[in-house]
Design a protein around this motif. Structure first.
Motif, PDB file in Angstrom:
ATOM      1  N   LYS A  50      73.135  26.350  56.085  1.00 46.68           N
ATOM      2  CA  LYS A  50      72.733  26.556  54.767  1.00 46.68           C
ATOM      3  C   LYS A  50      71.476  25.676  54.660  1.00 46.68           C
ATOM      4  O   LYS A  50      70.739  25.954  53.955  1.00 46.68           O
ATOM      5  CB  LYS A  50      73.767  26.359  53.873  1.00 46.68           C
ATOM      6  CG  LYS A  50      73.429  26.442  52.271  1.00 46.68           C
ATOM      7  CD  LYS A  50      73.332  28.240  51.996  1.00 46.68           C
ATOM      8  CE  LYS A  50      73.180  28.569  50.610  1.00 46.68           C
ATOM      9  NZ  LYS A  50      71.860  28.002  49.860  1.00 46.68           N
ATOM     10  N   ILE A  66      74.377  20.625  49.288  1.00 51.28           N
ATOM     11  CA  ILE A  66      75.686  21.597  49.331  1.00 51.28           C
ATOM     12  C   ILE A  66      76.761  21.215  48.328  1.00 51.28           C
ATOM     13  O   ILE A  66      77.247  20.064  48.989  1.00 51.28           O
ATOM     14  CB  ILE A  66      75.749  21.838  50.784  1.00 51.28           C
ATOM     15  CG1 ILE A  66      74.799  22.280  51.536  1.00 51.28           C
ATOM     16  CG2 ILE A  66      76.778  23.264  50.742  1.00 51.28           C
ATOM     17  CD1 ILE A  66      73.961  23.329  51.126  1.00 51.28           C
ATOM     18  N   SER A  67      77.282  22.027  47.699  1.00 50.77           N
ATOM     19  CA  SER A  67      78.424  21.789  46.758  1.00 50.77           C
ATOM     20  C   SER A  67      79.586  21.666  47.765  1.00 50.77           C
ATOM     21  O   SER A  67      79.676  22.429  48.470  1.00 50.77           O
ATOM     22  CB  SER A  67      78.730  22.732  46.017  1.00 50.77           C
ATOM     23  OG  SER A  67      77.717  23.059  44.963  1.00 50.77           O
ATOM     24  N   ASN A 138      82.473  25.772  46.478  1.00 52.71           N
ATOM     25  CA  ASN A 138      81.874  24.893  47.410  1.00 52.71           C
ATOM     26  C   ASN A 138      80.746  25.879  48.142  1.00 52.71           C
ATOM     27  O   ASN A 138      80.594  26.963  47.736  1.00 52.71           O
ATOM     28  CB  ASN A 138      82.861  24.575  48.536  1.00 52.71           C
ATOM     29  CG  ASN A 138      83.923  23.483  47.985  1.00 52.71           C
ATOM     30  OD1 ASN A 138      83.565  22.538  47.276  1.00 52.71           O
ATOM     31  ND2 ASN A 138      85.193  23.712  48.639  1.00 52.71           N
ATOM     32  N   GLY A 139      79.860  25.132  48.687  1.00 46.58           N
ATOM     33  CA  GLY A 139      78.795  25.807  49.122  1.00 46.58           C
ATOM     34  C   GLY A 139      79.180  26.186  50.601  1.00 46.58           C
ATOM     35  O   GLY A 139      78.222  26.766  51.421  1.00 46.58           O
ATOM     36  N   TYR A 140      80.279  26.361  51.008  1.00 43.16           N
ATOM     37  CA  TYR A 140      80.881  26.921  52.169  1.00 43.16           C
ATOM     38  C   TYR A 140      82.161  27.457  51.921  1.00 43.16           C
ATOM     39  O   TYR A 140      82.955  27.369  50.777  1.00 43.16           O
ATOM     40  CB  TYR A 140      80.954  25.787  53.177  1.00 43.16           C
ATOM     41  CG  TYR A 140      81.869  24.563  52.954  1.00 43.16           C
ATOM     42  CD1 TYR A 140      83.193  24.465  52.868  1.00 43.16           C
ATOM     43  CD2 TYR A 140      81.044  23.419  52.012  1.00 43.16           C
ATOM     44  CE1 TYR A 140      84.168  23.521  52.462  1.00 43.16           C
ATOM     45  CE2 TYR A 140      82.025  22.311  51.559  1.00 43.16           C
ATOM     46  CZ  TYR A 140      83.226  22.382  51.898  1.00 43.16           C
ATOM     47  OH  TYR A 140      83.963  21.240  51.246  1.00 43.16           O
ATOM     48  N   LEU A 258      78.725  31.491  46.600  1.00 41.80           N
ATOM     49  CA  LEU A 258      78.976  30.134  46.916  1.00 41.80           C
ATOM     50  C   LEU A 258      78.532  29.488  45.659  1.00 41.80           C
ATOM     51  O   LEU A 258      77.748  30.000  44.938  1.00 41.80           O
ATOM     52  CB  LEU A 258      78.454  29.850  48.089  1.00 41.80           C
ATOM     53  CG  LEU A 258      78.778  30.428  49.395  1.00 41.80           C
ATOM     54  CD1 LEU A 258      78.120  30.189  50.481  1.00 41.80           C
ATOM     55  CD2 LEU A 258      80.430  30.328  49.596  1.00 41.80           C
ATOM     56  N   ASP A 259      78.960  28.158  45.490  1.00 42.80           N
ATOM     57  CA  ASP A 259      78.560  27.170  44.533  1.00 42.80           C
ATOM     58  C   ASP A 259      78.967  27.844  43.205  1.00 42.80           C
ATOM     59  O   ASP A 259      77.936  28.002  42.264  1.00 42.80           O
ATOM     60  CB  ASP A 259      77.022  26.851  44.547  1.00 42.80           C
ATOM     61  CG  ASP A 259      76.807  25.794  43.537  1.00 42.80           C
ATOM     62  OD1 ASP A 259      77.709  25.006  43.166  1.00 42.80           O
ATOM     63  OD2 ASP A 259      75.347  25.648  43.160  1.00 42.80           O
ATOM     64  N   GLY A 280      77.113  26.698  38.587  1.00 39.55           N
ATOM     65  CA  GLY A 280      76.658  25.988  39.881  1.00 39.55           C
ATOM     66  C   GLY A 280      75.510  25.229  39.477  1.00 39.55           C
ATOM     67  O   GLY A 280      75.366  24.806  38.489  1.00 39.55           O
TER      68      GLY A 280
END
Length: 571
Positions: A50, A66-67, A138-140, A258-259, A280
């Motif tokens: 990302k 990234i969160s 999260n960012g994943y 995401l986020d 986000g």
């Protein structure tokens, strides 16, 4: 060619240095390639991909972190920016006062939480023709699942028939349910256990076909299970499951946001939940829906929600397991149970105060080769080859809730190999030895007397304990703990290694109350008609102690069943 450069940089990660390379062509970033790291692969690979995508798109390192991996991603971005500037290259700075986006989405079903249970539920709903929006804070993707192995039970599945052949017929949902009940000392919710064991077969077959998963026999068939039924993916990692499910889901038309941290719910005049609002870094997302699958995971990282049972135990789960659903669903006044219950495992070392890393694969290998567990007093404490619950309980009874694994050189070499293979780096292990036993994690080596002194073990008693064990190994009979003779092996040489062993937890076993239909229940016992729970957020199926492979079994089966029940109502 003179305008093309490759710039090396290094950032400080959670588990050690992150080495990477930035490629520049005519003052444009053309690549950001990770060369070496020791982070959790399932999380890091997604974060790195990302970051690379965002850097290339924005041609800047002044982008949002990234969160869920803020510190790590900020470290990479800052190091990259400094390295590039040192070479005389100036990329765009971050714009100030960027407008916050607002987005609204209409879906048949919103799935909250992108871990194992959420992905399974989303996949099942999508294949039934529903419009599905999956929200992950999260960012994943992956949640706590990303830290686990992929081992799961295959009871009642076509996959089991393929893997175990005729032996698969010896297993049954009832037999699996009995094992669950026995292991948890009958603290499990029998209705949820039955639902889990009767549906895991169909669920495994569904995800195998949906995401082209190729399960095989798990290398370790743990003794808690009365029959061989454990399977795993070729990589042994749940990251493979998460990645393939997500790729198949998006390829087939599913939406993943995401986020997107859900902050509150929307309700109509009758109190029915009609949507959720997620925040986000750059966007407020409102999703209007007819049904919700709640798969937000556990609360192990939320200190305010921890009970007495967790005191003195190290936590090794994700710091993002904060029990968000218990806050944003508060207006519904939902019923909960067993919030103070945790799945406690043996096989951990304390790498930071209160934070553990697991040594399960290495510790299991060491005991298979004959290593013994001792306490500070120098005594053996358990049949080292017994089930994990026996090991865990034995460690909890010791001074400072700590035991030690005593190994010879040949065993240490195998132990070391598996540590490096599973989340440790050579550098950090060297650092532990350099501490010489003065602080956790204790890693020491030398003569038997030296390792005892460094680790704070009674050296005289340790020698007596070893002498007795050597006699047991020679005669093939453990007179102290009746250990299986196949795991009795004499120590070789005069070089010894001692590694601390502390119990640890990541998984919470309490949660919201549901019936076998997985609809949430209010404190008044009323059924919340359009919200179903799945995964760790629901307590009860495995009781107060889940067997190996059963948390994945619960996540996959409950995600599948929650989706099926939602489909029945949406027809």
């Amino acid at each position: 060619m003179a305008n093309k450069r490759k710039i090396n940089a290094q950032a400080k990660g959670h588990n050690g240095p992150i080495d990477f390379e930035v490629s520049i062509d005519n003052d444009q970033v053309t690549d950001l390639e990770i060369k070496q790291h020791s982070e959790t692969p399932g999380i890091f690979n997604q974060v790195a991909d990302k970051l690379r995508s965002d850097v290339l798109e924005n041609q800047s390192f002044a982008i949002d972190a990234i969160s869920g991996a803020t510190v790590m991603s900020e470290a990479i971005l800052e190091s990259a920016d400094q390295a590039v500037k040192k070479e005389g290259i100036q990329l765009p700075e971050k714009e100030k006062g960027q407008a916050r986006e607002k987005e609204e989405v209409q879906a048949d079903v919103v799935v909250i939480g992108g871990g194992e249970a959420g992905l399974v539920a989303a996949a099942r709903l999508l294949m039934a023709g529903k419009k599905v929006a999956l929200l992950e804070k999260n960012g994943y993707l992956g949640g706590a699942t990303i830290l686990n192995g992929s081992n799961v039970t295959a009871t009642g599945s076509k996959t089991a028939e393929k893997v175990f052949g005729e032996n698969a017929k010896k297993d049954s949902p009832q037999k699996l349910a009995e094992d669950v009940s026995n292991e948890s000392l009958h603290t499990n919710d029998e209705n949820l256990t039955q639902m889990m064991t009767e549906n895991i077969g169909d669920a495994i077959d569904f995800i195998s076909e949906f995401a082209d998963l190729n399960y095989g026999k798990a290398q370790t068939q743990t003794p808690e299970h009365s029959i061989d039924r454990q399977i795993e993916l070729p990589s042994s990692s749940s990251y493979e499951l998460v990645k393939k499910l997500a790729e198949a889901f998006t390829k087939k038309g599913g939406q993943i946001f995401l986020d997107a941290r859900v902050e509150h719910i929307l309700q109509d005049k009758e109190g029915k939940v009609t949507g959720v609002v997620a925040e986000g870094r750059k966007r407020t997302l409102t999703v209007h829906e007819n049904a919700i699958i709640l798969s937000t995971g556990g609360y192990g990282a939320n200190l305010d929600m921890r009970g007495k049972e967790s005191q003195g135990l190290n936590y090794y789960g994700p710091q993002t397991s904060t029990g968000d659903a218990f806050q944003f669903l508060a207006p519904l006044e939902l019923q909960t149970k067993n919030i103070g219950w945790y799945k406690v495992y043996p096989h951990g070392v304390e790498v930071e105060p209160g934070i553990a890393k697991l040594t399960t694969y290495a510790s299991k290998k060491a005991t298979d080769m004959g290593a013994i567990y001792v306490n500070k007093e120098g005594h053996r404490i358990v049949d080292e080859s017994n089930v994990y619950a026996k090991l865990r309980n034995a460690v909890l009874e010791q001074t400072d809730k700590m035991a030690f694994l005593l190994m010879d050189q040949r065993t240490w070499e195998e132990f070391y190999h598996l540590l490096v293979l599973h989340d440790f780096t050579e550098e950090e292990i060297q650092h532990y030895f350099a501490n010489d036993g003065k602080k956790s994690p204790i890693f020491v080596h030398g003569s038997l007397k030296e390792v005892a002194q460094k680790a704070g073990i009674d050296a005289e008693q340790l020698q007596k304990t070893l002498n007795s064990y050597e006699k047991f190994a020679a005669q093939g009979k453990d007179e102290e703990f009746d250990r299986d003779p196949q795991f009795l092996h004499n120590y070789e040489g005069d070089e010894f290694y001692v590694v601390e062993q502390k119990d640890r937890f990541a998984t919470t076993l309490g949660g919201f109350v549901t019936g076998a239909d997985l609809n949430l229940r209010t404190k008044n016992g009323e059924r919340v008609s359009n919200i179903w729970g799945a995964g760790e957020v629901i307590g009860g199926a495995n009781g107060h102690d889940s067997m190996p492979s059963m948390m994945n079994t619960w996540s996959i089966s409950s995600g599948y069943v929650a989706a099926n029940n939602a489909l029945l109502q949406l027809k």
